[in-house]
Structure formats: structure tokens, C-alpha cells
Write an enzyme that holds these catalytic residues in place. Structure first.
Site, PDB file in Angstrom:
ATOM      1  N   CYS A 129      -2.172  -0.466   7.344  1.00 38.58           N
ATOM      2  CA  CYS A 129      -1.333   0.733   7.330  1.00 38.58           C
ATOM      3  C   CYS A 129      -1.449   1.503   8.637  1.00 38.58           C
ATOM      4  CB  CYS A 129      -1.717   1.619   6.150  1.00 38.58           C
ATOM      5  SG  CYS A 129      -1.342   0.842   4.563  1.00 38.58           S
ATOM      6  N   HIS A 154       0.861  -1.183   0.000  1.00 34.55           N
ATOM      7  CA  HIS A 154       0.000   0.000   0.000  1.00 34.55           C
ATOM      8  C   HIS A 154       0.899   1.235   0.000  1.00 34.55           C
ATOM      9  CE1 HIS A 154      -3.831  -2.078   1.817  1.00 34.55           C
ATOM     10  NE2 HIS A 154      -3.339  -2.726   0.779  1.00 34.55           N
ATOM     11  N   GLU A 191       1.085   3.835   1.836  1.00 34.99           N
ATOM     12  CA  GLU A 191       1.651   4.210   3.142  1.00 34.99           C
ATOM     13  C   GLU A 191       2.806   3.289   3.520  1.00 34.99           C
ATOM     14  OE1 GLU A 191      -1.510   3.573   2.347  1.00 34.99           O
ATOM     15  OE2 GLU A 191      -2.933   4.659   3.620  1.00 34.99           O
TER      16      GLU A 191
HETATM   17 ZN    ZN Z   1      -3.297   0.221   3.644  1.00 34.18          ZN
END
Ligand code: ZN
Length: 158
Positions: free
Chosen positions: A88, A55, A57
């Protein structure tokens, strides 16, 4: 100061767009800032790298920590184009930046079929009621390692 926050958020949104248009993954971008400077920027790379943890982040947290040579993002600010998912969110708490700015909400993400709401719902359930099977095994064999950590005198605390 608001202008500065908006500047970095616009960059995170640009990264989201860039990642999407290059088919790297979902339409999510993030930027990590320390002392008014971008130290890491990136976008979702899940489908292009076959990494479900890639992801935006996570990508910028990894890069920033590598650059800072630290497992903590002390005095850093994270800008993300969407409210973080539970994975995250956990990573952010472990990395300990000072603040998180986000643009879209998890409801906005759900509207385009990125539904992490169910993970939040799972967290509230008893383990036996979750969709994922969790089974405890060999606690007595694992515990001595924990005891070893408790007694270890050259450990790095975090
Ligand atoms: Zn995430």
C-alpha cells in the site's frame, strides 16, 4: 482542523470495524478525502474477494481514482486505520496524495498476527538472500519495448 482529521480517522476506524464484522477481511479501514469531502471509503476485502491486494488503502485508491477519472490523487488526504504495508505504501507513492494519516502502527498489526515487517526486512536484503526466488531472464528481448516507450511520442507521462 484537528477535529476534522479526527472525524475522518474515526470514519476509517468505523470502516475497519464494519469490514471485520461482516467477515469481508482483516480489521482495516480507509477513507480518501478531497476538499473536505469523503470521495472513497472502504475496508479490507482480501478473504471475501480472494484478492490479496484488496487492502483497505488499495480499495479506496482504486475507487477514488475511478471517481476522479485520474491516476493521481492530487490534493487528496488518505486516512487509514493502520500504518500502510509495503504494498500500500508503494501504491500511495504512485497515487501521490498530499498526506497520510494513520491510527495503529505496524507493530500493533504484528501483535494480532498481521506481520508485514518481514516484507520491509526483505526489501533491505540482497535479492539472492530473500525468501522469494527472483531470477532475471531475457533482458535483451525486453529492452526493445523500453526503447519503444522512450521514442513513443503519444505516450501519457506519469
Ligand atoms: Zn496494505
Amino acid at each position: 482542523m484537528n477535529t476534522t482529521h479526527e472525524f475522518f480517522m474515526k470514519r476509517a476506524i468505523e470502516m475497519a470495524s464494519k469490514g471485520m464484522n461482516s467477515n469481508a477481511g482483516g480489521p482495516f479501514g480507509a477513507v480518501l478525502v478531497k476538499d473536505g469531502e469523503i470521495i472513497a471509503e472502504g475496508h479490507n476485502q482480501v478473504t471475501s474477494t480472494n484478492d490479496p491486494t484488496a487492502h483497505a488503502e488499495m480499495v479506496v485508491i482504486r475507487e477514488a481514482c475511478k471517481k476522479l477519472n485520474s491516476f493521481q490523487l492530487t490534493d487528496c488526504i488518505l486516512y487509514t486505520s493502520c500504518e500502510p504495508c509495503p504494498m500500500c505504501l508503494g501504491a500511495i507513492y504512485w497515487a501521490r496524495p498530499t498526506a497520510v494519516y494513520f491510527a495503529c502502527t505496524k507493530e500493533d498489526a504484528k501483535a494480532i498476527d498481521f506481520d508485514d515487517r518481514f516484507i520491509y526486512d526483505e526489501l533491505d536484503k540482497n535479492m539472492g538472500d530473500r525468501q522469494m526466488t527472483f531470477i532475471q531472464l531475457l533482458r535483451n528481448e525486453a529492452l526493445p519495448v523500453f526503447n519503444g516507450w522512450a521514442e513513443k511520442n503519444d505516450r501519457t507521462e506519469y
